[in-house]
Design a protein around this motif. Sequence first.
Motif, mmCIF file in Angstrom:
data_model
loop_
_atom_site.group_PDB
_atom_site.id
_atom_site.type_symbol
_atom_site.label_atom_id
_atom_site.label_comp_id
_atom_site.label_asym_id
_atom_site.label_seq_id
_atom_site.Cartn_x
_atom_site.Cartn_y
_atom_site.Cartn_z
ATOM 1 N N GLN A 198 -11.941 19.824 -6.718
ATOM 2 C CA GLN A 198 -13.115 19.339 -5.998
ATOM 3 C C GLN A 198 -13.009 17.835 -5.782
ATOM 4 O O GLN A 198 -12.743 17.072 -6.716
ATOM 5 N N LEU A 199 -13.217 17.398 -4.533
ATOM 6 C CA LEU A 199 -13.162 15.985 -4.182
ATOM 7 C C LEU A 199 -14.568 15.434 -3.991
ATOM 8 O O LEU A 199 -15.542 16.183 -3.917
ATOM 9 N N ASP A 200 -14.652 14.109 -3.861
ATOM 10 C CA ASP A 200 -15.943 13.467 -3.641
ATOM 11 C C ASP A 200 -16.280 13.317 -2.161
ATOM 12 O O ASP A 200 -17.433 13.045 -1.811
ATOM 13 N N HIS A 201 -15.257 13.485 -1.288
ATOM 14 C CA HIS A 201 -15.442 13.299 0.149
ATOM 15 C C HIS A 201 -14.591 14.322 0.895
ATOM 16 O O HIS A 201 -13.583 14.800 0.376
ATOM 17 N N PRO A 202 -14.949 14.646 2.144
ATOM 18 C CA PRO A 202 -14.115 15.567 2.937
ATOM 19 C C PRO A 202 -12.734 14.955 3.190
ATOM 20 O O PRO A 202 -12.641 13.804 3.644
ATOM 21 N N PRO A 203 -11.656 15.692 2.937
ATOM 22 C CA PRO A 203 -10.307 15.145 3.101
ATOM 23 C C PRO A 203 -9.712 15.465 4.471
ATOM 24 O O PRO A 203 -10.065 16.463 5.103
ATOM 25 N N THR A 204 -8.811 14.612 4.911
ATOM 26 C CA THR A 204 -8.012 14.913 6.100
ATOM 27 C C THR A 204 -6.559 15.078 5.658
ATOM 28 O O THR A 204 -6.172 16.126 5.183
ATOM 29 N N SER A 232 -4.585 16.681 -14.541
ATOM 30 C CA SER A 232 -5.964 17.009 -14.917
ATOM 31 C C SER A 232 -6.760 17.594 -13.761
ATOM 32 O O SER A 232 -7.897 18.049 -13.950
ATOM 33 N N ALA A 233 -6.180 17.560 -12.558
ATOM 34 C CA ALA A 233 -6.830 18.087 -11.347
ATOM 35 C C ALA A 233 -8.177 17.424 -11.106
ATOM 36 O O ALA A 233 -9.167 18.087 -10.755
ATOM 37 N N THR A 234 -8.209 16.108 -11.276
ATOM 38 C CA THR A 234 -9.454 15.366 -11.094
ATOM 39 C C THR A 234 -9.209 14.111 -10.258
ATOM 40 O O THR A 234 -8.109 13.559 -10.223
ATOM 41 N N VAL A 235 -10.285 13.661 -9.600
ATOM 42 C CA VAL A 235 -10.240 12.404 -8.854
ATOM 43 C C VAL A 235 -10.402 11.256 -9.849
ATOM 44 O O VAL A 235 -11.357 11.224 -10.629
ATOM 45 N N THR A 236 -9.465 10.325 -9.820
ATOM 46 C CA THR A 236 -9.505 9.211 -10.774
ATOM 47 C C THR A 236 -9.932 7.899 -10.141
ATOM 48 O O THR A 236 -10.333 6.971 -10.852
ATOM 49 N N GLU A 237 -9.860 7.819 -8.807
ATOM 50 C CA GLU A 237 -10.194 6.543 -8.164
ATOM 51 C C GLU A 237 -10.443 6.759 -6.679
ATOM 52 O O GLU A 237 -9.913 7.698 -6.077
ATOM 53 N N PHE A 238 -11.263 5.867 -6.105
ATOM 54 C CA PHE A 238 -11.461 5.825 -4.660
ATOM 55 C C PHE A 238 -11.153 4.414 -4.183
ATOM 56 O O PHE A 238 -11.747 3.449 -4.663
ATOM 57 N N ILE A 239 -10.192 4.308 -3.261
ATOM 58 C CA ILE A 239 -9.775 3.002 -2.740
ATOM 59 C C ILE A 239 -10.510 2.768 -1.424
ATOM 60 O O ILE A 239 -10.203 3.385 -0.409
ATOM 61 N N SER A 240 -11.493 1.864 -1.439
ATOM 62 C CA SER A 240 -12.241 1.556 -0.230
ATOM 63 C C SER A 240 -11.443 0.572 0.619
ATOM 64 O O SER A 240 -10.909 -0.417 0.118
ATOM 65 N N LEU A 241 -11.359 0.869 1.919
ATOM 66 C CA LEU A 241 -10.593 0.016 2.822
ATOM 67 C C LEU A 241 -11.467 -0.940 3.607
ATOM 68 O O LEU A 241 -10.969 -1.742 4.398
ATOM 69 N N GLY A 242 -12.783 -0.891 3.425
ATOM 70 C CA GLY A 242 -13.683 -1.801 4.109
ATOM 71 C C GLY A 242 -14.203 -1.227 5.412
ATOM 72 O O GLY A 242 -13.594 -0.353 6.022
ATOM 73 N N ARG A 277 0.834 0.707 -8.052
ATOM 74 C CA ARG A 277 0.661 0.382 -9.478
ATOM 75 C C ARG A 277 -0.760 -0.100 -9.763
ATOM 76 O O ARG A 277 -1.296 0.127 -10.856
ATOM 77 N N THR A 278 -1.365 -0.768 -8.753
ATOM 78 C CA THR A 278 -2.702 -1.308 -8.934
ATOM 79 C C THR A 278 -3.727 -0.654 -8.005
ATOM 80 O O THR A 278 -4.929 -0.845 -8.190
ATOM 81 N N ASN A 279 -3.227 0.079 -7.009
ATOM 82 C CA ASN A 279 -4.076 0.680 -5.969
ATOM 83 C C ASN A 279 -4.910 -0.371 -5.239
ATOM 84 O O ASN A 279 -6.074 -0.149 -4.884
ATOM 85 N N VAL A 280 -4.281 -1.517 -5.008
ATOM 86 C CA VAL A 280 -4.907 -2.614 -4.284
ATOM 87 C C VAL A 280 -4.103 -2.892 -3.017
ATOM 88 O O VAL A 280 -2.870 -2.977 -3.059
ATOM 89 N N ALA A 281 -4.806 -3.034 -1.886
ATOM 90 C CA ALA A 281 -4.137 -3.343 -0.625
ATOM 91 C C ALA A 281 -3.626 -4.779 -0.642
ATOM 92 O O ALA A 281 -4.341 -5.694 -1.056
ATOM 93 N N PHE A 282 -2.378 -4.964 -0.194
ATOM 94 C CA PHE A 282 -1.808 -6.311 -0.171
ATOM 95 C C PHE A 282 -1.382 -6.751 1.229
ATOM 96 O O PHE A 282 -0.964 -7.898 1.418
ATOM 97 N N ALA A 283 -1.488 -5.860 2.221
ATOM 98 C CA ALA A 283 -1.133 -6.249 3.585
ATOM 99 C C ALA A 283 -1.857 -5.350 4.570
ATOM 100 O O ALA A 283 -2.104 -4.172 4.293
ATOM 101 N N THR A 284 -2.215 -5.928 5.709
ATOM 102 C CA THR A 284 -2.777 -5.183 6.824
ATOM 103 C C THR A 284 -1.925 -5.479 8.049
ATOM 104 O O THR A 284 -1.794 -6.633 8.452
ATOM 105 N N ILE A 285 -1.341 -4.431 8.639
ATOM 106 C CA ILE A 285 -0.353 -4.592 9.700
ATOM 107 C C ILE A 285 -0.962 -4.144 11.025
ATOM 108 O O ILE A 285 -1.331 -2.973 11.173
#
Length: 404
Positions: A198-204, A232-242, A277-285
């Motif tokens: 089960q996810l927290d949002h509809p997936p594509t 564990s079949a669980t959601v561990t993080e959500f990476i918001s892109l803004g 490793r950090t799940n942080v965005a470091f570049a936008t192309i």
Amino acid sequence: MRNQAATGRAVGTGRILLWCLMVLRSSTAVATELAYVANELGSGISVIHTTTNALIDTIAVRPVPIEVATSPDGRMVYVTHVGGVSTIATATSSLVGEIPGDVFERLPGPIAFNRDGSRAYIVEPGFPDDSGFGFFLGREVAVIDTSVLALVTKIPVDVQPNDIVMAPDGTRAYVSNFRFGTISVIDINRNVVTDTIQLDHPPTRLTVTPDGRALYVAHFLSGGVGVVDIESATVTEFISLGVDVGRPTDVVVTPDGTTLYVVNATLPGTVSAIDTRTNVAFATIPVGDIPKQAAVTADGAYLYVTNSESDTVSSIDMRTNTVVATAAVGPSPRGIVIATLPPACAGDCDVDGVVTVDELVRGVRIALGRTSLASCLAMDPGGEGTVSVDELVRAVNHALGRCD
């Protein structure tokens, strides 16, 4: 004059072949990678040579090609479209087979293969009804025997499956289901669903890390990417892109697993690079308008992105995260896959172990610019996107003996 011109071309071709017979040498073959692009509002598959970033062919298929996938051995590309699935032989860019539309109850979508390529798993997302307002929602995955292009079975999943990926060890497949925000886990040996995440949002779209420990899931409506721990079949993080960036339509992880690339369907479009490793965005192309999907080369050096509103494909150097080339393709490019072609005997166009005179003539015509390289990629064992005299010599050597 026409006969004289034809005679001149024949003499020129004959002289090149004769010269090749006099100078027999060998060279080392390298892997050839081609990007296959489904142009959704057309009826063609654009073929891009990843060494030169040049469009080398457009293969006519049935209308509305949507998704493309390559067999594990690189010999076939599968194209889903209205009316079924077509198969293309990568060695010659020719259509060689078709799975008829009556195999599918819904419009066929993304494809994944088991490890040996004997089975193709094709999701059936759904399609608009005759009124144009309703929607027939799919909830199955069709399993196809690739040796005969016949249906083996269908696997029930959750409603509106959007994508499918294989685990690195080939034992499981993961299917993203949009309607109720789930991922179905399929046991490949038994072709049954063994778990539902089960996810927290509809997936594509979704992708799996090379170590098989995590799934990254694109959430277009929520403007971010979910991270799923597979054990564990669980959601561990959500990476918001803004707000300005977050319209993810595809996710691709590098072969070494260190970077996740997220395609953002914005105007103008972008691709986000995220450190896994950090799940942080470091570049936008910046890329073209409304990008849809992406594919990475086998060596992890380049990322290719389809830009649906620009009718182009962007090539990104992943070392610098900059666009280094843009290729014009057909109308509304969507699906993309990069096929690594298997090694072939130089000059053996149809990969049957023999180099014929007709194939040698075809090679000369390619070298002279009169025939597309896509018609015989084996004439370019160097993988540089052209046919040189040295490569013609090697093909003649194989014609006189045997393929090595």
